[in-house]
Enzyme design. Structure first.
Site, short mmCIF file in Angstrom:
data_model
loop_
_atom_site.label_atom_id
_atom_site.label_comp_id
_atom_site.label_asym_id
_atom_site.label_seq_id
_atom_site.Cartn_x
_atom_site.Cartn_y
_atom_site.Cartn_z
N ASP A 50 0.84 -1.20 0.00
CA ASP A 50 0.00 0.00 0.00
C ASP A 50 0.87 1.25 0.00
O ASP A 50 2.01 1.23 0.50
CB ASP A 50 -0.89 0.04 1.24
CG ASP A 50 -1.95 -1.04 1.22
OD1 ASP A 50 -2.25 -1.55 0.14
OD2 ASP A 50 -2.46 -1.37 2.31
N TYR A 78 6.18 -8.06 9.46
CA TYR A 78 5.91 -6.63 9.52
C TYR A 78 6.20 -6.09 10.91
O TYR A 78 6.07 -6.80 11.91
CB TYR A 78 4.43 -6.33 9.22
CG TYR A 78 3.94 -6.74 7.86
CD1 TYR A 78 3.95 -5.83 6.80
CD2 TYR A 78 3.44 -8.03 7.63
CE1 TYR A 78 3.47 -6.19 5.55
CE2 TYR A 78 2.98 -8.39 6.38
CZ TYR A 78 2.99 -7.47 5.34
OH TYR A 78 2.53 -7.84 4.10
N ASP A 92 -7.32 2.37 8.48
CA ASP A 92 -6.10 3.16 8.66
C ASP A 92 -6.51 4.62 8.74
O ASP A 92 -7.70 4.96 8.63
CB ASP A 92 -5.09 2.90 7.53
CG ASP A 92 -5.64 3.23 6.15
OD1 ASP A 92 -6.43 4.19 6.01
OD2 ASP A 92 -5.30 2.51 5.19
N ARG A 192 -3.86 -4.27 8.74
CA ARG A 192 -4.90 -3.28 9.06
C ARG A 192 -6.12 -3.95 9.67
O ARG A 192 -6.75 -3.41 10.58
CB ARG A 192 -5.30 -2.52 7.80
CG ARG A 192 -4.32 -1.45 7.40
CD ARG A 192 -4.74 -0.79 6.12
NE ARG A 192 -4.78 -1.74 5.02
CZ ARG A 192 -5.30 -1.49 3.82
NH1 ARG A 192 -5.84 -0.31 3.58
NH2 ARG A 192 -5.28 -2.39 2.88
#
Length: 326
Positions: A50, A78, A92, A192
């Site tokens: 993203d 991550y 987000d 997310r």
């Protein structure tokens, strides 16, 4: 007489380029930038990130673009920041604010239980602004056009979900709680969505404010270069041989077998599982193989015979052994 020169291999400049993607750029933006920096149009990417996300993005350059579809990039890692106390329709901070009860602390036992429930083999509803296609169109395109989508849950695996730090911060006069987390998961997992579901379980609402991918398959930030570094030194992170030997298992082959697979022909199987590199006597990768149907078939010829003889072959015509193959 002029000195003998080997024929070009077609692999000059080819390999995998691991980029540390900056925030604010799409994966396609990064590809376009790298095409200019490396002076080639032949660059593709394996998976996307993203625009808000940073970190590991794997690109194929020149002939190594053929490797991208063979890479096993099913595990990812991550680091991220989950903000409790606010929820957004995009999961987000780039979407519309839905609620903002605020949060300054959470019960440690409740937090541990909520994290545990989101670890392991779980069913996850993807983020609404995901790249999943719904009736032929990306979900994020339809959502940002004002549609309401109910995406079905999908099985994913979160092998690690650790909260490593937390702190209270103030956002527009509202106290919220930021959690720094580390996540190891399978492809198709939305961090997310983990932030959203964690906030829902704790009754505070939650969303993601920072996302950084630190690993894709065997490729990590240690392999990665920033765009600034590439501007100063435009070259691949791993050449074709390094890429193949990092991403795949290996099978040692002799000179005769190297000639065979350089022509795209198959070898006798040895019981090797998955795609693997056929490595010639000189230590270079001749082809990628995969065993099926009683044969070790070439799925990509890294050094085909049409590009000239392998470095360890004598000059002159190459005789292809008669293996009885068509």
């Amino acid at each position: 007489m002029p000195p003998h020169r080997r024929p070009p291999t077609g692999l000059d400049g080819a390999g995998l380029l691991v980029v540390d993607k900056p925030a604010g750029m799409t994966s396609h933006d990064v590809v376009a930038r790298c095409r200019k920096l490396l002076g080639t149009r032949k660059i593709g990417h394996a998976g996307t990130l993203d625009p808000m996300a940073t970190g590991v993005l794997v690109l194929g350059v020149e002939r190594a673009t053929k490797m991208l579809g063979l890479l096993s990039l099913t595990t990812k890692a991550y680091t991220a920041t989950v903000r409790l106390g606010q929820s957004f329709d995009t999961d987000d901070a780039e979407g519309e604010l839905l609620e903002a009860p605020g949060a300054t602390a959470v019960d440690p036992a409740a937090l541990a239980a909520a994290v545990a429930a989101l670890t392991g083999d779980i069913q996850q509803v993807p983020a609404s602004v995901s790249a999943l296609k719904v009736d032929g169109q990306r979900a994020h395109v339809r959502v940002r056009a004002g549609e309401q989508l109910d995406l079905p849950a999908r099985p994913v695996t979160v092998s690690r979900f650790d909260v490593v730090a937390q702190r209270v911060v103030e956002v527009d006069g509202l106290a919220v709680l930021d959690l720094d987390v580390e996540v190891d998961c399978t492809s198709g997992t939305y961090v997310r969505a983990l932030a959203r579901d964690l906030g829902a379980a704790l009754g505070t609402g939650g969303h993601l404010t920072v996302l950084r991918r630190t690993r894709v398959g065997p490729f990590t930030l240690d392999h990665a270069s920033t765009l600034e570094q590439l501007a100063d030194d435009p070259r691949v992170s791993l050449d074709a041989d390094e890429a193949a030997l990092t991403a795949f298992g290996r099978r040692e082959i002799d000179l005769e077998e190297a000639v065979v697979v350089s022509h795209g022909r198959w070898l006798e199987p040895r019981g090797v599982v998955g795609v693997h590199a056929a490595v010639g006597p000189d230590g270079r990768v001749v082809a990628l193989l995969e065993e099926s149907g009683g044969r070790a078939r070439t799925v990509m010829v890294v050094r085909p015979s049409t590009l000239g003889p392998a470095p360890d072959l004598p000059p002159g015509p190459v005789q292809v052994p008669d293996t009885g193959q068509p």
